[in-house]
Structure formats: structure tokens, C-alpha cells
Write a protein that holds these residues in place. Structure first.
Motif, PDB file in Angstrom:
ATOM      1  N   GLU A   1      53.328  20.584  51.671  1.00 25.72           N
ATOM      2  CA  GLU A   1      54.772  20.333  51.658  1.00 25.72           C
ATOM      3  C   GLU A   1      55.473  21.066  52.791  1.00 25.72           C
ATOM      4  O   GLU A   1      56.705  21.138  52.831  1.00 25.72           O
ATOM      5  CB  GLU A   1      55.357  20.742  50.308  1.00 25.72           C
ATOM      6  N   ALA A   2      54.698  21.577  53.735  1.00 24.97           N
ATOM      7  CA  ALA A   2      55.191  22.214  54.959  1.00 24.97           C
ATOM      8  C   ALA A   2      56.191  23.337  54.700  1.00 24.97           C
ATOM      9  O   ALA A   2      57.283  23.349  55.271  1.00 24.97           O
ATOM     10  CB  ALA A   2      55.810  21.159  55.884  1.00 24.97           C
ATOM     11  N   PRO A   3      55.855  24.312  53.868  1.00 26.33           N
ATOM     12  CA  PRO A   3      56.778  25.420  53.627  1.00 26.33           C
ATOM     13  C   PRO A   3      56.989  26.269  54.888  1.00 26.33           C
ATOM     14  O   PRO A   3      56.053  26.492  55.660  1.00 26.33           O
ATOM     15  CB  PRO A   3      56.080  26.224  52.532  1.00 26.33           C
ATOM     16  N   LEU A   4      58.213  26.732  55.063  1.00 23.07           N
ATOM     17  CA  LEU A   4      58.512  27.616  56.186  1.00 23.07           C
ATOM     18  C   LEU A   4      58.182  29.068  55.849  1.00 23.07           C
ATOM     19  O   LEU A   4      58.114  29.914  56.740  1.00 23.07           O
ATOM     20  CB  LEU A   4      59.989  27.503  56.568  1.00 23.07           C
TER      21      LEU A   4
ATOM     22  N   ALA B   1      44.987  30.133  47.308  1.00 22.88           N
ATOM     23  CA  ALA B   1      44.432  29.240  48.323  1.00 22.88           C
ATOM     24  C   ALA B   1      45.544  28.475  49.038  1.00 22.88           C
ATOM     25  O   ALA B   1      45.535  28.342  50.274  1.00 22.88           O
ATOM     26  CB  ALA B   1      43.438  28.263  47.685  1.00 22.88           C
ATOM     27  N   GLU B   2      46.517  27.956  48.285  1.00 19.43           N
ATOM     28  CA  GLU B   2      47.640  27.247  48.906  1.00 19.43           C
ATOM     29  C   GLU B   2      48.421  28.178  49.818  1.00 19.43           C
ATOM     30  O   GLU B   2      48.824  27.805  50.928  1.00 19.43           O
ATOM     31  CB  GLU B   2      48.561  26.671  47.828  1.00 19.43           C
ATOM     32  N   ALA B   3      48.634  29.403  49.356  1.00 21.53           N
ATOM     33  CA  ALA B   3      49.364  30.376  50.174  1.00 21.53           C
ATOM     34  C   ALA B   3      48.599  30.673  51.461  1.00 21.53           C
ATOM     35  O   ALA B   3      49.190  30.766  52.547  1.00 21.53           O
ATOM     36  CB  ALA B   3      49.590  31.660  49.381  1.00 21.53           C
TER      37      ALA B   3
ATOM     38  N   ILE C   1      50.143  30.110  55.203  1.00 25.63           N
ATOM     39  CA  ILE C   1      50.340  31.240  56.115  1.00 25.63           C
ATOM     40  C   ILE C   1      49.557  31.017  57.409  1.00 25.63           C
ATOM     41  O   ILE C   1      50.063  31.291  58.508  1.00 25.63           O
ATOM     42  CB  ILE C   1      49.930  32.557  55.425  1.00 25.63           C
ATOM     43  N   ARG C   2      48.345  30.508  57.299  1.00 25.85           N
ATOM     44  CA  ARG C   2      47.568  30.202  58.507  1.00 25.85           C
ATOM     45  C   ARG C   2      48.259  29.153  59.361  1.00 25.85           C
ATOM     46  O   ARG C   2      48.105  29.141  60.595  1.00 25.85           O
ATOM     47  CB  ARG C   2      46.166  29.729  58.130  1.00 25.85           C
ATOM     48  N   ALA C   3      49.050  28.280  58.728  1.00 24.88           N
ATOM     49  CA  ALA C   3      49.768  27.239  59.462  1.00 24.88           C
ATOM     50  C   ALA C   3      51.065  27.760  60.079  1.00 24.88           C
ATOM     51  O   ALA C   3      51.773  27.004  60.764  1.00 24.88           O
ATOM     52  CB  ALA C   3      50.072  26.068  58.534  1.00 24.88           C
TER      53      ALA C   3
ATOM     54  N   ALA D   1      41.498  37.793  53.011  1.00 25.07           N
ATOM     55  CA  ALA D   1      41.181  36.447  53.482  1.00 25.07           C
ATOM     56  C   ALA D   1      41.799  36.156  54.854  1.00 25.07           C
ATOM     57  O   ALA D   1      41.188  35.487  55.689  1.00 25.07           O
ATOM     58  CB  ALA D   1      41.656  35.416  52.465  1.00 25.07           C
ATOM     59  N   LEU D   2      43.015  36.661  55.079  1.00 26.83           N
ATOM     60  CA  LEU D   2      43.749  36.359  56.314  1.00 26.83           C
ATOM     61  C   LEU D   2      43.549  37.408  57.399  1.00 26.83           C
ATOM     62  O   LEU D   2      43.920  37.187  58.556  1.00 26.83           O
ATOM     63  CB  LEU D   2      45.244  36.230  56.006  1.00 26.83           C
ATOM     64  N   GLU D   3      43.017  38.565  57.008  1.00 27.41           N
ATOM     65  CA  GLU D   3      42.829  39.686  57.940  1.00 27.41           C
ATOM     66  C   GLU D   3      44.145  40.081  58.604  1.00 27.41           C
ATOM     67  O   GLU D   3      44.212  40.331  59.799  1.00 27.41           O
ATOM     68  CB  GLU D   3      41.765  39.343  58.993  1.00 27.41           C
TER      69      GLU D   3
END
Length: 345
Positions: free
Chosen positions: A124-127, A143-145, A149-151, A184-186
């Protein structure tokens, strides 16, 4: 910092800011002495506020919860990390912007009330992603988060409390869930809103124009450190997460001004003591009736007095660099004091 009245600690301050979990209540039950203490503050016209990192309830819900326990509270006295996080996002994002919410329904409601659109999926393209504690948060939410965040979504954490107090001992808090995404995101969140950041305390003081606020909390790593960052005096109560043993090893940025067994320390003369003991000799911690000695068999507490006075002396010794490893009682009364503080053995 300010010196309080030698009689009642509360008299030295024009605002008392309470943490909730572990201070006023534990899960769904008031802590002994809390309703009476809060009622007395209100009756005497003392300004008070509740500042909580818990993002699972709205301010009005927290006030209803407190009143249902017999602890007087008005919604405007409650500051939550959920509301503060939503306000921050509203300042940074355009009106109606999609925000992926990881947490309880209360956090979604605060995001919605701030004029933003809560969503639950990365497609849903969250900002932004706002992450708060929720008992139903699971792998799919994280997982969605992670994908969002990676996007490029902004990552805001309501707080990073590693644990929550409970009747069965500390349980995983929002900080533990934030740590999953951090691994997960480092990377770290872009912003952490709740304590130990000073924003909640500063907002509480600003609302009532307080010049001498006192922060009351049960956690050295959030309440007490947050008070230090805000330049405010603090009272550690031993009814929640942090223990006397934790206090002895606390770094300079996590040391309270006072310590008490519970909230009754705000009014009962002598029930809250300054730490470290103000007249303690750095090498021995000696003051009043207590003293830290070393006869070659390791450090020992000797003398007479109350357990909290003993704790203040032990803090003076520990914080000056004196090792208390193997601390033992030098008398029966010292043994009783160490047992009362959970320091025996």
C-alpha cells in the motif's frame, strides 16, 4: 536540579510526572499506596502527569483504566508514546499519507486522529512505518514492516523498552520487537519517540508551566535516563523492573536523585532517600548508622538503620568505584537490610 523539602519529598516540586507500568499499576492492578498517593496530590492541588511508553492504549483509555482502579486521572494528564508518535508523523508527512502501523489498535487510532491513513501492508506504499507494542504483533506484521522500510519508508518506534513488567516477571516489550527488525535490516529506527528520549517529560512540564518537575519511574534505562536527559530530578521506586542491584551498577546517566520502596515515599518523611548518601565518604560509603568495611574477607555492610539508608551508602561506595563483589552482612541488622533489598547472597 533542586533540593526537596527535608520533610515531604513532594513539597519540593511543582509537578510530579509518573510512569505507569510498575509504578502506579502492574498489568491490571494498582500498586499498593498508589491510589492514596495520587488522591493526596490532587487534594493538595499538586500538578501531575502520566507519561507512558505503552502504545497499546489511547490517553482517554489510560485515564479510564486508572479511574477504574481508583487512581484519579484525566485524559489531558496522560501522555502516551502512541499519541506523540502520531503527532510527530503528522508534522513530517502530508495529510492523509499512508502509514504502516505495527502495534495495537490504539496506535492505529492515534495515527488516524492525526490526519494520516493507517495501513497494514507494504504494497500500500506507506511513507512511514510506526512500530509500537501490541500483544498480537507477529512475524507477518514485522515482515510487512521490513519490506516497507527497505523500500524507503520512514521508521518510527514508539519506544525501545526491552521488557514489560508483569506478575510473572519481565516479559518482552516493544524494544525486543524493534530488535528483530534492527537485526533483519541491520540499522536502527530513524526516530525513537518514547523514554529515554526527553520529549514526553518536556511536554508534560510545558503544558502546566512547571519549573521544578519530579519524574517518578521504575526503570533506570527509560524513566531515570529520560529524566536526566530532560534535566529533571527523579525518584526510582522499587515496585517494577529495576532493582537495588541494578541501581548499584547504574552508569552516571541512569542514576536517580532519590529512591523509595513505592509511591508513599512522596509523602512519608524519610521514606525516600537521596542517592548516593550525601555525606558518605567515597572510599567507605560511611554515613549515619551504616558503613561499608573491608577486613580482608571482602566488602561488608555494618551498622544500623533502614534498608534504603543502607542502599544509599552502598550506592556511594559503588559509584565511587569501590567493588562490592561478594558483599556480605557484618551484623544481623545488616543481613536483614540486604535481604530486604534483594542483595543477600
Amino acid at each position: 536540579m533542586t533540593d526537596a523539602s527535608p520533610g515531604r519529598l513532594a513539597d519540593g516540586y511543582d509537578l510530579v510526572i509518573f510512569d505507569l507500568d510498575g509504578v502506579v499499576y502492574l498489568i491490571d492492578q494498582p500498586i499498593a499506596g498508589a491510589p492514596e498517593t495520587v488522591g493526596r496530590l490532587h487534594a493538595e492541588g499538586k500538578a501531575l502527569a502520566y507519561a507512558t511508553n505503552n502504545a497499546s492504549r489511547r490517553s482517554s483509555e489510560v485515564a479510564d483504566l486508572l479511574n477504574g482502579m481508583g487512581v484519579a486521572a484525566r485524559p489531558e494528564e496522560v501522555l502516551t508514546s502512541a499519541a506523540a508518535s502520531a503527532e510527530l508523523l503528522a508534522e513530517r508527512l502530508p495529510a492523509g499519507a499512508p502509514v504502516l502501523v505495527v502495534g495495537a489498535e490504539a496506535l492505529r487510532a492515534e495515527v488516524r486522529a492525526a490526519g494520516l491513513r493507517p495501513v497494514g501492508r507494504a504494497d500500500e506504499a506507506p511513507l512511514a512505518v510506526v512500530q509500537g507494542y501490541g500483544p498480537q504483533v507477529g512475524w507477518a506484521d514485522l515482515a510487512e514492516a521490513s519490506v516497507a522500510i527497505r523500500a524507503g519508508a520512514l521508521w518510527v518506534a514508539t519506544n525501545t523498552d526491552r521488557t514489560l513488567p508483569s506478575g510473572r516477571g519481565p516479559l518482552p516489550g516493544n524494544g525486543s520487537l524493534v530488535a528483530v527488525l534492527r537485526t533483519a535490516l541491520e540499522r536502527d529506527p530513524d526516530t525513537v519517540v518514547g523514554k529515554p528520549e526527553p520529549a514526553l517529560f518536556a511536554t508534560a512540564a510545558h503544558r502546566v508551566g512547571a519549573r521544578r518537575p519530579l519524574v517518578v519511574g521504575d526503570r533506570l534505562d527509560t524513566d531515570i535516563e529520560g529524566a536526566a536527559r530532560a534535566g529533571m530530578d527523579s525518584l526510582l521506586v522499587l515496585t517494577g523492573v529495576s532493582t537495588a542491584a541494578d541501581l548499584l551498577t547504574a552508569g552516571p546517566d541512569r542514576r536517580p536523585t532519590y529512591v523509595a520502596s513505592d509511591l508513599t515515599g512522596l509523602f512519608a518523611p524519610g521514606a525516600a532517600v537521596r542517592v548516593p548518601a550525601r555525606d558518605a565518604a567515597p572510599a567507605t560509603g560511611a554515613t549515619g548508622g551504616w558503613r561499608v568495611t573491608d577486613a580482608g574477607a571482602g566488602p561488608a555492610l555494618t551498622g544500623t538503620g533502614g534498608p534504603l539508608d543502607a542502599l544509599a551508602v552502598l550506592c556511594a561506595a559503588a559509584w565511587s568505584g569501590r567493588s562490592l563483589t561478594g558483599l556480605r552482612p557484618g551484623s544481623d541488622e545488616a543481613g536483614a537490610a540486604l535481604r530486604a533489598l534483594g542483595l543477600a547472597g
